[in-house]
Design a protein around this motif. Structure first.
Motif, mmCIF file in Angstrom:
data_model
loop_
_atom_site.group_PDB
_atom_site.id
_atom_site.type_symbol
_atom_site.label_atom_id
_atom_site.label_comp_id
_atom_site.label_asym_id
_atom_site.label_seq_id
_atom_site.Cartn_x
_atom_site.Cartn_y
_atom_site.Cartn_z
ATOM 1 N N THR A 1 0.839 -1.206 0.000
ATOM 2 C CA THR A 1 0.000 0.000 0.000
ATOM 3 C C THR A 1 0.862 1.239 0.000
ATOM 4 O O THR A 1 1.877 1.296 0.689
ATOM 5 N N ARG B 1 0.536 5.418 0.557
ATOM 6 C CA ARG B 1 -0.249 6.602 0.905
ATOM 7 C C ARG B 1 0.692 7.788 1.037
ATOM 8 O O ARG B 1 1.864 7.629 1.369
ATOM 9 N N TYR C 1 1.140 11.682 2.740
ATOM 10 C CA TYR C 1 0.661 12.583 3.781
ATOM 11 C C TYR C 1 1.416 13.901 3.701
ATOM 12 O O TYR C 1 2.597 13.939 3.309
#
Length: 119
Positions: free
Chosen positions: A104, A106, A108
């Protein structure tokens, strides 16, 4: 909720120095490539410097030799040491975490911190 907390922006004269810091949670920090981006009015956000989870550094050509990115692994934070600042370095600087885990990815972002360099 993932937070990236930045400190260290401010106003400085050309030729001066500043140090930015960005802290986040340990689980995010250890599995992230961390970096600094900046954005000035009317311009796109651009990469300033990046440091991988393994400590490999990468810099924009415009800041090479003047800026240094580093990781403080025990403190779950990164720093951007900026020296020889120029008026064109004026921008909002954003901390970024590229988080990779179990296939995964992601991304930020911090809230941004203003750096202003005067002539």
């Amino acid at each position: 909720q993932v937070q990236l907390v930045e400190h260290g922006g401010g106003l400085v004269q050309a030729g001066g120095s500043l140090r930015l810091s960005c802290a986040t949670s340990r689980n995010i920090f250890l599995d992230s490539d961390m970096g600094w981006y900046r954005q000035s009015p009317g311009r796109q956000r651009e990469l300033v410097a990046k440091i991988t989870s393994g400590g490999i550094e990468n810099y924009a050509d415009s800041v090479k030799g003047r800026f240094t990115i580093s990781r403080d692994n025990p403190g779950n934070r990164i720093f951007l040491k900026m020296e020889g600042l120029k008026p064109e370095d004026t921008a909002v600087y954003y901390c970024n975490a590229d988080y990779f885990t179990s296939g995964t990815h992601r991304e930020y972002w911090g809230q941004g911190t203003q750096v202003t360099v005067t002539d």
